[in-house]
Design an enzyme around this catalytic site. Structure first.
Site, mmCIF file in Angstrom:
data_model
loop_
_atom_site.group_PDB
_atom_site.id
_atom_site.type_symbol
_atom_site.label_atom_id
_atom_site.label_comp_id
_atom_site.label_asym_id
_atom_site.label_seq_id
_atom_site.Cartn_x
_atom_site.Cartn_y
_atom_site.Cartn_z
ATOM 1 N N HIS A 155 0.520 -1.494 0.078
ATOM 2 C CA HIS A 155 -0.165 -0.200 -0.320
ATOM 3 C C HIS A 155 0.460 0.998 -0.217
ATOM 4 O O HIS A 155 0.656 2.298 0.712
ATOM 5 C CB HIS A 155 -0.907 -0.339 1.056
ATOM 6 N N HIS A 202 -0.814 5.164 9.645
ATOM 7 C CA HIS A 202 0.500 5.114 9.648
ATOM 8 C C HIS A 202 0.429 6.905 10.427
ATOM 9 O O HIS A 202 0.687 7.624 9.820
ATOM 10 C CB HIS A 202 0.865 5.720 8.320
ATOM 11 N N HIS A 336 10.645 -4.157 2.801
ATOM 12 C CA HIS A 336 11.388 -2.753 2.575
ATOM 13 C C HIS A 336 11.675 -2.065 4.337
ATOM 14 O O HIS A 336 11.019 -2.581 5.104
ATOM 15 C CB HIS A 336 10.499 -1.190 2.081
ATOM 16 N N GLU A 383 4.599 -4.926 8.312
ATOM 17 C CA GLU A 383 3.627 -4.809 8.078
ATOM 18 C C GLU A 383 2.853 -6.587 7.313
ATOM 19 O O GLU A 383 1.713 -6.456 6.855
ATOM 20 C CB GLU A 383 3.804 -4.116 6.925
HETATM 21 O O1 LIG Z 1 8.081 3.375 0.443
HETATM 22 C C1 LIG Z 1 7.818 4.233 0.608
HETATM 23 O O2 LIG Z 1 7.619 4.948 -0.174
HETATM 24 C C2 LIG Z 1 6.465 4.121 1.460
HETATM 25 C C3 LIG Z 1 5.893 5.086 1.795
HETATM 26 C C4 LIG Z 1 5.614 4.693 3.255
HETATM 27 C C5 LIG Z 1 4.504 3.789 3.950
HETATM 28 O O3 LIG Z 1 3.546 3.428 4.780
HETATM 29 C C6 LIG Z 1 4.824 2.295 2.820
HETATM 30 O O4 LIG Z 1 5.094 1.538 2.850
HETATM 31 C C7 LIG Z 1 6.189 2.833 1.993
#
Ligand SMILES: O=C(O)c1ccc(O)c(O)c1
Length: 434
Positions: A155, A202, A336, A383
């Site tokens: 997301h 978030h 990530h 996540e």
């Molecule tokens: O990759 C990103 O920029 C990014 C930023 C905020 C998030 O919550 C995320 O899941 C990815």
């Protein structure tokens, strides 16, 4: 599991449950408004005018104007909220409680001084014949809701921005959106009645004043959060308060101590998956029940806990006595890391093994500890535990049916993130075939 409302059988007692809460929502919120000296003064200056400014039913206003607390309770008032109203008028808790018993103030005070109302008096006891009959009447509903599919997707906010700013055909974004083309066609043909959308807020609806682990949206509508760039230009979300109250009741009865949110803005965690699956629309094509999971501040719930919550969610859906088509979406991830010298971490092998195991070995995957998520998939890769809620909601995990893979996609990168996506169709086997 049928809903147990046997608490309604206790004589002379109103239990404040989701139904009462919905009935009395504005009445109780009005009471909360009396927590400032300024509002109390305004109320006392003109009660009727103050009440008229709230969306209250006439019965609710009359109950307050006539100081009839039993009527206020019937109308959904809760004593701790009504106490704010009572305090404004100078009533003590004892005066308020006594006013509901049919006694004079003096009679009630005398009763309390001489030991209080007897808990063994027949008029205070449950009628056990009625209780047994209520418990015997627990047959599963003839028709019920069912989970038809689970959708899993990252997301990333930049995906939302790419859609909102018309960049989906740019070379950087084209491969990401190509991975959702089949999904958009599938979604258009398989619009459910309701999506239970598992995501993490978030730091948009919940700041550090409140860090709930699981939050179920029981409200009628959720506006789009402003995450600093202005709210995304997407429709607000329509909830399903009735189904959500049922789910809350079943899940809490099943020992999942949920927080319930009647009002909250929803951020990219919820709106980006909707945009990916339904495209740019004036209105989302179905109702959505948000299910937020804290994955921001440790300790966050384990994969095993999430998986169990998904299983309980399926049982709760299947006990809802209306034939609704429900999808459960699990969002966030894949690998990530958005912070520190390790930012930008991507682990294709681990992500793809996660997708393999999510399909073929979800119970085993649920035992993976947090440390592995963080080390292998980056700090924000945690996540992915949320996907286990959606996976646990499919019938095969309890031998009640089978799943098949409708679509699978993986791509690096979108912003800082690996994008993963899976659609699993659920083939629920009706009980008589088990
Ligand atoms: O990759 C990103 O920029 C990014 C930023 C905020 C998030 O919550 C995320 O899941 C990815």
């Amino acid at each position: 599991m049928a809903i147990d409302r046997s608490y309604r059988l206790v004589p002379g007692t109103t239990i404040f449950d989701a139904e009462q809460s919905a009935r009395g929502y504005h009445l109780n919120q009005f009471c909360m408004s009396l927590m400032t000296a300024e509002n109390r003064a305004a109320y006392l200056a003109d009660e009727r005018a103050y009440l008229d400014a709230w969306p209250l039913r006439e019965e609710q206003k009359r109950a307050l104007l006539e100081r009839d607390l039993n009527a206020a309770m019937r109308e959904g008032g809760n004593i701790y909220f009504l106490a704010k109203w009572g305090a404004t008028l100078g009533f003590s808790f004892q005066q308020m409680a006594g006013s509901m018993t049919g006694m004079t103030e003096q009679e009630y005070r005398d009763m309390m001084v001489s030991g209080g109302r007897s808990a063994t008096a027949p008029a205070s006891r449950i009628d056990h014949a009625v209780l047994e009959a209520a418990h015997a009447d627990q047959a599963p509903p003839a028709e019920h809701a069912a989970v038809s599919a689970a959708v899993f997707t990252s997301h990333v906010p930049a995906i939302g921005a790419a859609i909102d700013h018309g960049k989906t055909d740019e070379p950087y974004w084209q491969p990401v959106f190509a991975g959702y083309e089949h999904s958009r066609r599938w979604a258009a043909e398989h619009v459910p009645d309701v999506i239970v959308l598992v995501y993490n807020d978030h730091a948009s609806a919940f700041d550090l004043s409140l860090v709930p682990t699981f939050v179920l949206g029981t409200g009628a509508a959720y506006p789009t959060a402003d995450e600093g760039y202005g709210p995304r230009p997407v429709p607000g979300v329509e909830g399903d308060p009735e189904l959500a109250a049922h789910l809350a009741h079943c899940l809490i009865q099943d020992d999942f101590d949920l927080t319930l949110a009647n009002e909250m803005p929803v951020d990219h965690g919820l709106t980006v998956p909707l945009s990916l699956m339904f495209g740019e629309v004036e209105r989302w094509p179905c109702k959505v029940i948000p299910l937020h999971v804290n994955v921001v501040q440790y300790p966050v719930p384990s994969g095993a806990r999430c998986f169990e919550l998904g299983r309980a969610l399926r049982r709760a859906v299947e006990s809802y006595p209306r034939p609704l088509d429900v999808q459960v979406w699990g969002t966030g991830g894949m690998s990530h890391q958005l912070q520190g010298p390790r930012a930008g971490l991507i682990n294709r092998e681990w992500d793809n093994a996660f997708l393999d195991r999510l399909v073929a070995d979800p119970a085993g995957l649920a035992r993976v500890p947090h440390l592995e998520y963080v080390e292998e998939a980056g700090s924000e890769g945690i996540e992915l535990v949320m996907w286990l809620i959606a996976r646990g909601a499919l019938s095969d995990v309890d031998d009640g049916g089978s799943v098949d893979v409708e679509h699978r996609f993986y791509h690096v990168p979108a912003s800082n993130t690996a994008v993963g996506h899976l659609i699993l169709n659920n083939h629920h086997r009706p009980a008589e075939e088990n």
